[in-house]
Design a protein around this motif. Structure first.
Motif, PDB file in Angstrom:
ATOM      1  N   MET A   1       0.849  -1.197   0.000  1.00  0.00           N
ATOM      2  CA  MET A   1       0.000   0.000   0.000  1.00  0.00           C
ATOM      3  C   MET A   1       0.883   1.245   0.000  1.00  0.00           C
ATOM      4  O   MET A   1       1.897   1.290   0.689  1.00  0.00           O
ATOM      5  CB  MET A   1      -0.908   0.009   1.230  1.00  0.00           C
ATOM      6  CG  MET A   1      -1.913   1.165   1.245  1.00  0.00           C
ATOM      7  SD  MET A   1      -2.987   1.087   2.690  1.00  0.00           S
ATOM      8  CE  MET A   1      -3.949  -0.377   2.335  1.00  0.00           C
ATOM      9  N   THR A   2       0.526   2.241  -0.784  1.00  0.00           N
ATOM     10  CA  THR A   2       1.226   3.512  -0.805  1.00  0.00           C
ATOM     11  C   THR A   2       0.222   4.622  -0.546  1.00  0.00           C
ATOM     12  O   THR A   2      -0.969   4.380  -0.385  1.00  0.00           O
ATOM     13  CB  THR A   2       1.922   3.745  -2.162  1.00  0.00           C
ATOM     14  OG1 THR A   2       0.918   3.780  -3.183  1.00  0.00           O
ATOM     15  CG2 THR A   2       2.927   2.636  -2.457  1.00  0.00           C
ATOM     16  N   ILE A   3       0.712   5.838  -0.572  1.00  0.00           N
ATOM     17  CA  ILE A   3      -0.158   6.974  -0.277  1.00  0.00           C
ATOM     18  C   ILE A   3      -1.208   7.171  -1.366  1.00  0.00           C
ATOM     19  O   ILE A   3      -2.314   7.630  -1.103  1.00  0.00           O
ATOM     20  CB  ILE A   3       0.681   8.252  -0.074  1.00  0.00           C
ATOM     21  CG1 ILE A   3      -0.179   9.376   0.519  1.00  0.00           C
ATOM     22  CG2 ILE A   3       1.372   8.688  -1.352  1.00  0.00           C
ATOM     23  CD1 ILE A   3       0.630  10.574   0.968  1.00  0.00           C
ATOM     24  N   GLU A   4      -0.877   6.809  -2.613  1.00  0.00           N
ATOM     25  CA  GLU A   4      -1.816   7.041  -3.712  1.00  0.00           C
ATOM     26  C   GLU A   4      -2.685   5.812  -3.980  1.00  0.00           C
ATOM     27  O   GLU A   4      -2.354   4.697  -3.626  1.00  0.00           O
ATOM     28  CB  GLU A   4      -1.061   7.393  -5.007  1.00  0.00           C
ATOM     29  CG  GLU A   4      -0.117   8.571  -4.910  1.00  0.00           C
ATOM     30  CD  GLU A   4       1.310   8.153  -4.635  1.00  0.00           C
ATOM     31  OE1 GLU A   4       1.523   6.968  -4.298  1.00  0.00           O
ATOM     32  OE2 GLU A   4       2.210   9.016  -4.737  1.00  0.00           O
ATOM     33  N   ASN A   5      -3.818   6.074  -4.658  1.00  0.00           N
ATOM     34  CA  ASN A   5      -4.675   5.028  -5.225  1.00  0.00           C
ATOM     35  C   ASN A   5      -5.149   4.013  -4.180  1.00  0.00           C
ATOM     36  O   ASN A   5      -5.119   2.800  -4.406  1.00  0.00           O
ATOM     37  CB  ASN A   5      -3.941   4.307  -6.370  1.00  0.00           C
ATOM     38  CG  ASN A   5      -3.554   5.257  -7.486  1.00  0.00           C
ATOM     39  OD1 ASN A   5      -4.359   6.080  -7.923  1.00  0.00           O
ATOM     40  ND2 ASN A   5      -2.313   5.168  -7.949  1.00  0.00           N
ATOM     41  N   ARG A   6      -5.595   4.519  -3.046  1.00  0.00           N
ATOM     42  CA  ARG A   6      -6.169   3.657  -2.023  1.00  0.00           C
ATOM     43  C   ARG A   6      -7.677   3.583  -2.224  1.00  0.00           C
ATOM     44  O   ARG A   6      -8.289   4.505  -2.734  1.00  0.00           O
ATOM     45  CB  ARG A   6      -5.826   4.199  -0.631  1.00  0.00           C
ATOM     46  CG  ARG A   6      -4.330   4.254  -0.458  1.00  0.00           C
ATOM     47  CD  ARG A   6      -3.770   4.795   0.813  1.00  0.00           C
ATOM     48  NE  ARG A   6      -4.612   5.471   1.744  1.00  0.00           N
ATOM     49  CZ  ARG A   6      -4.518   6.773   2.035  1.00  0.00           C
ATOM     50  NH1 ARG A   6      -3.653   7.559   1.390  1.00  0.00           N
ATOM     51  NH2 ARG A   6      -5.289   7.299   2.945  1.00  0.00           N
ATOM     52  N   ALA A   7      -8.267   2.486  -1.793  1.00  0.00           N
ATOM     53  CA  ALA A   7      -9.670   2.219  -2.095  1.00  0.00           C
ATOM     54  C   ALA A   7     -10.608   3.259  -1.494  1.00  0.00           C
ATOM     55  O   ALA A   7     -11.718   3.469  -2.008  1.00  0.00           O
ATOM     56  CB  ALA A   7     -10.048   0.820  -1.603  1.00  0.00           C
ATOM     57  N   VAL A   8     -10.188   3.916  -0.436  1.00  0.00           N
ATOM     58  CA  VAL A   8     -11.055   4.892   0.217  1.00  0.00           C
ATOM     59  C   VAL A   8     -11.312   6.111  -0.667  1.00  0.00           C
ATOM     60  O   VAL A   8     -12.312   6.814  -0.496  1.00  0.00           O
ATOM     61  CB  VAL A   8     -10.436   5.335   1.572  1.00  0.00           C
ATOM     62  CG1 VAL A   8      -9.162   6.137   1.369  1.00  0.00           C
ATOM     63  CG2 VAL A   8     -11.445   6.105   2.407  1.00  0.00           C
ATOM     64  N   TYR A   9     -10.434   6.336  -1.644  1.00  0.00           N
ATOM     65  CA  TYR A   9     -10.541   7.515  -2.488  1.00  0.00           C
ATOM     66  C   TYR A   9     -10.985   7.159  -3.908  1.00  0.00           C
ATOM     67  O   TYR A   9     -10.625   6.105  -4.437  1.00  0.00           O
ATOM     68  CB  TYR A   9      -9.195   8.241  -2.564  1.00  0.00           C
ATOM     69  CG  TYR A   9      -8.735   8.834  -1.249  1.00  0.00           C
ATOM     70  CD1 TYR A   9      -9.528   9.727  -0.541  1.00  0.00           C
ATOM     71  CD2 TYR A   9      -7.498   8.493  -0.708  1.00  0.00           C
ATOM     72  CE1 TYR A   9      -9.105  10.274   0.659  1.00  0.00           C
ATOM     73  CE2 TYR A   9      -7.054   9.036   0.492  1.00  0.00           C
ATOM     74  CZ  TYR A   9      -7.874   9.920   1.172  1.00  0.00           C
ATOM     75  OH  TYR A   9      -7.446  10.467   2.363  1.00  0.00           O
ATOM     76  N   SER A  10     -11.738   8.090  -4.524  1.00  0.00           N
ATOM     77  CA  SER A  10     -12.189   7.915  -5.908  1.00  0.00           C
ATOM     78  C   SER A  10     -11.157   8.506  -6.865  1.00  0.00           C
ATOM     79  O   SER A  10     -10.175   9.134  -6.456  1.00  0.00           O
ATOM     80  CB  SER A  10     -13.528   8.628  -6.109  1.00  0.00           C
ATOM     81  OG  SER A  10     -13.349  10.042  -6.033  1.00  0.00           O
ATOM     82  N   SER A  11     -11.415   8.342  -8.162  1.00  0.00           N
ATOM     83  CA  SER A  11     -10.522   8.915  -9.171  1.00  0.00           C
ATOM     84  C   SER A  11     -10.526  10.441  -9.100  1.00  0.00           C
ATOM     85  O   SER A  11      -9.503  11.091  -9.356  1.00  0.00           O
ATOM     86  CB  SER A  11     -10.924   8.448 -10.572  1.00  0.00           C
ATOM     87  OG  SER A  11     -12.274   8.814 -10.852  1.00  0.00           O
ATOM     88  N   ASP A  12     -11.663  11.029  -8.734  1.00  0.00           N
ATOM     89  CA  ASP A  12     -11.717  12.487  -8.580  1.00  0.00           C
ATOM     90  C   ASP A  12     -10.848  12.944  -7.405  1.00  0.00           C
ATOM     91  O   ASP A  12     -10.167  13.977  -7.486  1.00  0.00           O
ATOM     92  CB  ASP A  12     -13.162  12.946  -8.344  1.00  0.00           C
ATOM     93  CG  ASP A  12     -14.010  12.853  -9.612  1.00  0.00           C
ATOM     94  OD1 ASP A  12     -13.420  12.824 -10.718  1.00  0.00           O
ATOM     95  OD2 ASP A  12     -15.242  12.808  -9.487  1.00  0.00           O
ATOM     96  N   HIS A  13     -10.884  12.175  -6.333  1.00  0.00           N
ATOM     97  CA  HIS A  13     -10.005  12.484  -5.204  1.00  0.00           C
ATOM     98  C   HIS A  13      -8.542  12.434  -5.632  1.00  0.00           C
ATOM     99  O   HIS A  13      -7.734  13.304  -5.269  1.00  0.00           O
ATOM    100  CB  HIS A  13     -10.228  11.473  -4.061  1.00  0.00           C
ATOM    101  CG  HIS A  13     -11.537  11.627  -3.362  1.00  0.00           C
ATOM    102  ND1 HIS A  13     -12.430  10.596  -3.238  1.00  0.00           N
ATOM    103  CD2 HIS A  13     -12.110  12.677  -2.742  1.00  0.00           C
ATOM    104  CE1 HIS A  13     -13.496  11.001  -2.562  1.00  0.00           C
ATOM    105  NE2 HIS A  13     -13.329  12.272  -2.249  1.00  0.00           N
ATOM    106  N   GLU A  14      -8.188  11.416  -6.410  1.00  0.00           N
ATOM    107  CA  GLU A  14      -6.795  11.260  -6.814  1.00  0.00           C
ATOM    108  C   GLU A  14      -6.349  12.361  -7.775  1.00  0.00           C
ATOM    109  O   GLU A  14      -5.182  12.760  -7.775  1.00  0.00           O
ATOM    110  CB  GLU A  14      -6.565   9.877  -7.428  1.00  0.00           C
ATOM    111  CG  GLU A  14      -6.653   8.734  -6.424  1.00  0.00           C
ATOM    112  CD  GLU A  14      -5.652   8.856  -5.281  1.00  0.00           C
ATOM    113  OE1 GLU A  14      -4.579   9.470  -5.473  1.00  0.00           O
ATOM    114  OE2 GLU A  14      -5.944   8.347  -4.189  1.00  0.00           O
TER     115      GLU A  14
END
Length: 381
Positions: A1-14
């Motif tokens: 797991m890294t700081i980016e692209n975690r399941a809690v966040y959507s593509s808009d969040h990213e």
């Protein structure tokens, strides 16, 4: 797991994360050395953040904000922590703390006046809780606000106040009825230009050198009773309700700072050579970094569980305390072990790992010390 692209966040969040990271790379990191020498971040930096839509993401459109969910705030907190020098940035007090105090407890007039200004950084906020003799024990505060007709007369002192030099107003915790203890604490907006409101020295800290952290003094400061946030005596209850949000914000910062220290170290040990091989070729390096990666991954997993609840408004004080306790204590372990791999260079100020080391230390103190977090957790046993 890294700081980016975690399941809690959507593509808009990213996408928002990408923009936030670019902002810090362009606006913060090239300037942090000078701002640390100045011991303050210029208002122009705040204004650029506001112009780019990074401040107070959760403020509804009717009050001049984007009306985004709380996860946008947390992405920005993570990226603040991940940026080199980000520990000195005081945006979180504005966006993640004071804005929500006003949203949840302020009057309509207070929200309409202050929130649009906070979104654009026309107004910078601080929150006045800690006193010289009162840190985690908020019930012991001695700053008083005495009702005199349609005004409060405020006397007292606060210390360790983030944004203390830059602030245009302070959301001040005062005792309006000392006989009632915690039930006598109220929250009052005090504008910085009020007669008797004095900003003391910018405190000289071991870390977070670019943060303006100040003493604030109040001598017979008069404010209208309409500056009261919530009802008289509700201040402590409001603070207890909002503290889980503050603590999850600190947890996001701490976790991201630890991740950046790990990433910097991983890059370094792949390049640095000793005894004819890279540092990463040594089993000790591999095992130590394997432990740190595991601890970071566990931290992200628990943090993401808490973020879901924070976004839903169901995060408990216990969970907020556990998130802060784990991430801040783990950050201390991570940055200490990471600095060791840099050897003597890790002790040099020009290396980002040295800044990460000293900046991290306060995370285990402010927002409630680790010992207070353990007390809160223990009460649920």
């Amino acid at each position: 797991m890294t700081i980016e692209n975690r399941a809690v966040y959507s593509s808009d969040h990213e996408l928002f994360r990408t923009n936030a990271r670019r902002f810090f790379r362009e606006e913060l990191e090239p300037n942090i050395d000078q701002w640390e020498k100045d011991e303050i971040m210029p208002r122009s930096f705040w204004e650029k953040a506001g112009a780019n839509g990074f401040l107070c993401c959760g403020v509804p459109e009717e009050y001049g904000g984007p009306g985004a969910d709380f996860l946008y705030n947390m992405i920005f907190s993570e990226e603040t922590g991940y940026a080199i020098g980000g520990a000195s940035v005081g945006f979180s007090v504005q966006a993640d703390i004071v804005a929500y105090y006003l949203l949840h407890a302020g009057t309509e007039e207070q929200k309409k006046y202050w929130l649009p200004r906070m979104v654009t950084a026309e107004s910078i906020a601080s929150i006045g809780l800690t006193e010289p003799g009162c840190g985690s024990d908020l019930k012991a505060m001695r700053t008083t606000a005495v009702r005199d007709g349609d005004e409060y007369v405020i006397n007292g002192q606060k210390t360790f106040i983030t944004n203390g030099q830059n602030c245009d107003f302070c959301l001040l915790a005062c005792s309006t009825d000392p006989s009632k203890g915690a039930k006598g604490i109220s929250l009052i907006i005090v504008e910085a230009d009020r007669p008797g409101f004095e900003k003391g020295r910018n405190l000289d800290k071991i870390g977070q050198k670019a943060a303006d952290t100040s003493e604030l003094f109040f001598q017979d400061v008069r404010v209208p009773v309409t500056n009261l946030v919530g009802n008289e005596g509700e201040g402590f209850a409001i603070m207890m309700r909002e503290l889980p949000r503050e603590r999850i914000t600190i947890a996001c910062r701490a976790q991201a700072e630890a991740q950046r220290a790990f990433d910097l170290t991983t890059e370094y040990v792949k390049e640095r050579k000793a005894f004819g091989q890279t540092l990463l070729d040594f089993q000790n390096t591999q095992f130590t970094l394997a432990d740190l990666k595991t601890d970071l991954t566990v931290g992200w997993a628990f943090l993401d569980q808490c973020l879901v609840k924070a976004n839903e408004g169901t995060l408990t004080p216990e969970e907020g305390a556990m998130a802060k306790l784990w991430t801040t204590e783990n950050e201390g372990r991570v940055v200490d072990k990471c600095l060791q791999f840099f050897g003597g260079y890790g002790y040099m100020k020009e290396y980002p790992i040295s800044r990460a080391f000293v900046d991290a230390r306060v995370r285990r103190i402010y927002g409630g010390a680790s010992e207070i977090m353990k007390l809160l957790i223990a009460r649920t046993l």
